[in-house]
Scaffold this active site. Sequence first.
Site, PDB file in Angstrom:
ATOM      1  N   SER A  77      34.875  -7.142 -27.330  1.00 47.89           N
ATOM      2  CA  SER A  77      35.481  -6.833 -26.029  1.00 47.89           C
ATOM      3  C   SER A  77      35.077  -7.811 -24.936  1.00 47.89           C
ATOM      4  O   SER A  77      35.685  -7.821 -23.871  1.00 47.89           O
ATOM      5  CB  SER A  77      35.096  -5.413 -25.604  1.00 47.89           C
ATOM      6  OG  SER A  77      33.706  -5.323 -25.351  1.00 47.89           O
ATOM      7  N   LYS A 134      29.440  -5.383 -20.029  1.00 49.91           N
ATOM      8  CA  LYS A 134      30.715  -5.796 -19.444  1.00 49.91           C
ATOM      9  C   LYS A 134      30.420  -6.691 -18.241  1.00 49.91           C
ATOM     10  O   LYS A 134      29.272  -6.874 -17.841  1.00 49.91           O
ATOM     11  CB  LYS A 134      31.530  -4.581 -18.979  1.00 49.91           C
ATOM     12  CG  LYS A 134      31.830  -3.550 -20.055  1.00 49.91           C
ATOM     13  CD  LYS A 134      32.806  -4.048 -21.104  1.00 49.91           C
ATOM     14  CE  LYS A 134      33.060  -2.965 -22.151  1.00 49.91           C
ATOM     15  NZ  LYS A 134      33.919  -3.468 -23.260  1.00 49.91           N
TER      16      LYS A 134
END
Length: 275
Positions: A77, A134
């Site tokens: 991701s 992230k």
Amino acid sequence: MSIFANLTHYLAIIIILAIPVTGLIWLIDSLFYKKKRREGKKEPWIVDWSKFLFPVVLFVGVLRSFIIEPYVIPSGSMQPTLYAGDMIVADKWSYGVRVPILNTRLFSKPGEGIERGDVAIFKFPKDEKVNYIKRVVAIPGDVIDYKNKQFTINGEALEYQYVGPARAPEEEDLFVIERFPTGPVGSNEYKEHTIQTSKIITDADRGLGLYHRFPLTIPEGKFLMMGDNRDNSYDGRFWELVDDQKILGKARFIWMNYNCVTSFEDCDHIFTTIE
């Protein structure tokens, strides 16, 4: 991977608890029982192990709680910045000294040190035993909008520039350069990073299936996290904003990759800094 994440969570708790337990056993033995033992008599095994383990768990506990901590990237991701299997080191001091386990700040204010564009480690809002990684794309006070692959911060649409095809196996994806402001509103401070995005407009790009209603104003002490692999990232678009107390550290360095060890793939990522 969830099993591994839970194990690392409980391991951190065990290390913190082991420090006072082993230290207390060693101290009590030194003050009360050591003098009473006959000369030449062997120490009880629990004392022997406590004397050995105490400096070890103390060192590891201080290192993990206040200085650096290792993590393994579980998915793609964050491509192309991070690959699945990347083993990274995150520093803990950039985001303030915090109480172990509770992660509350000691000498700094919530949000201090966390900047737009940082790659951060944090507790997953849906399961705090799991650590996520992230990019911080919006900080307190930002007004953001996201639709049709266009990300807007404080009324300024981010710039994108096509830079080439993605690495296999995502042949249908492409790379673009994202240029977004890192300083306060009205400043000329910018940062560029590469994101991986599909040519196809997804449901999320249309505003479907999102947790938030855009435009969105980021409240005090909260942060919006998104993956660099924008169309293959389960991120802050789909769950609540991340609280300052849940942020664990800033990702700094890739020291190894699991695939490089097992199959000699993705070795180009090791020994590189994270931008």
